[in-house]
Design a protein around this motif. Structure first.
Motif, PDB file in Angstrom:
ATOM      1  N   THR A 255       0.832  -1.207   0.000  1.00 17.52           N
ATOM      2  CA  THR A 255       0.000   0.000   0.000  1.00 17.52           C
ATOM      3  C   THR A 255       0.865   1.255   0.000  1.00 17.52           C
ATOM      4  OG1 THR A 255      -1.751  -1.163   1.187  1.00 17.52           O
ATOM      5  CG2 THR A 255      -1.844   1.235   1.197  1.00 17.52           C
ATOM      6  N   ARG A 256       1.857   1.303   0.884  1.00 15.50           N
ATOM      7  CA  ARG A 256       2.706   2.492   0.952  1.00 15.50           C
ATOM      8  C   ARG A 256       3.538   2.646  -0.323  1.00 15.50           C
ATOM      9  NH1 ARG A 256       7.630   4.505   2.238  1.00 15.50           N
ATOM     10  NH2 ARG A 256       7.626   6.516   3.332  1.00 15.50           N
ATOM     11  N   ASP A 257       4.067   1.548  -0.853  1.00 11.97           N
ATOM     12  CA  ASP A 257       4.845   1.632  -2.081  1.00 11.97           C
ATOM     13  C   ASP A 257       4.015   2.206  -3.221  1.00 11.97           C
ATOM     14  OD1 ASP A 257       7.016   0.600  -0.780  1.00 11.97           O
ATOM     15  OD2 ASP A 257       7.132  -1.264  -1.948  1.00 11.97           O
ATOM     16  N   ALA A 258       2.752   1.798  -3.313  1.00 11.25           N
ATOM     17  CA  ALA A 258       1.881   2.328  -4.366  1.00 11.25           C
ATOM     18  C   ALA A 258       1.683   3.837  -4.212  1.00 11.25           C
ATOM     19  CB  ALA A 258       0.530   1.610  -4.335  1.00 11.25           C
ATOM     20  N   MET A 259       1.579   4.306  -2.981  1.00 15.26           N
ATOM     21  CA  MET A 259       1.433   5.740  -2.745  1.00 15.26           C
ATOM     22  C   MET A 259       2.688   6.492  -3.187  1.00 15.26           C
ATOM     23  SD  MET A 259      -0.354   5.536   1.038  1.00 15.26           S
ATOM     24  CE  MET A 259      -0.583   7.303   1.231  1.00 15.26           C
TER      25      MET A 259
END
Length: 237
Positions: free
Chosen positions: A181-185
């Motif tokens: 999730t954080r990587d996608a952000m």
């Protein structure tokens, strides 16, 4: 109440610790892990996976997210979501990290993850040796000081375990949800700020990121209260 467990020598994660906690009286155990704590920019993110006594073994391939390739992590996400009794992800923004400090921001992110669950857990297994999730006790080592965010939700009893993401399958699964999730952000932000190399470094202090900070200064997505390398009171982009 906070209990601390020591790390098992088991090399592959399993549900052994989770099942023990469930036998001890929990009916829905929330297992949490964080990502982004040491980054220079972007949110701090916490994933949570809930398991119950009838949980089947975790999907094949579940490991601490740091041990998996991006492709392997992404492939695991829908399998983890189908397997978990409930799951969630919570964030605290760079501005909240600046306003409250990283420990209180971790608490905010974790409580937001818990608050979004479809099942209300009655116990928590938290990676690490510090219960940042529960409200702090004034005057202790982890007292955040006078400026605190409001609690998002009640926190059930917490058990901490060092390197739980290496030993406990549900914590490892939570780490995968948090990381993807954080990587996608950060990938989305990288398109707007390509000079910082966030598509590769995900906001951590790589050589490319530090060089861009020295050249361009921080963006609104940087943690400006931190001692950013090469930065002396620069403008915000």
């Amino acid at each position: 109440m906070t209990e601390t467990l020591t790390r098992s020598r088991t090399t592959a994660p399993s549900l052994r610790i989770e099942r023990r906690l469930l036998r001890d009286g929990a009916t829905a155990l929330a297992c949490l892990d964080e990502v982004g704590r040491g980054a220079l920019c972007g949110p701090v993110t916490i994933g949570v996976v809930v398991v119950t006594a009838d949980a089947k073994p975790a999907p094949v391939g579940v490991r601490d997210s740091k041990l998996l390739s991006p492709k392997a992590r992404t492939a695991l996400v829908p399998r983890i979501q189908r397997w978990a009794a409930a799951w969630g992800v919570g964030h605290a923004s760079p501005a909240e990290i600046d306003d409250y400090g990283i420990i209180a921001a971790l608490r905010l992110a974790g409580q937001r993850a818990l608050d979004g669950l479809a099942i209300t857990p009655d116990a928590v297994l938290l990676d690490g040796n510090h219960d940042y999730l529960s409200p702090p006790v004034q005057g202790t080592l982890f007292d955040d000081g006078p400026v605190l965010p409001e609690p998002v939700c009640p926190v059930p009893p917490v058990t901490t375990m060092v390197k739980a993401d290496m030993t406990c399958a549900a914590v490892a699964a939570a780490s995968v949800l948090a990381k993807t999730t954080r990587d996608a952000m950060l990938l989305e932000l990288a398109a707007e700020f390509p000079e910082y190399g966030w598509q590769e470094n995900k906001g951590y202090a790589s050589a490319e990121h530090v060089a861009a900070l020295r050249r361009l200064g921080p963006t609104a997505h940087h943690r400006r209260s931190w001692r950013l390398p090469g930065v002396d009171l620069p403008p915000t982009l």
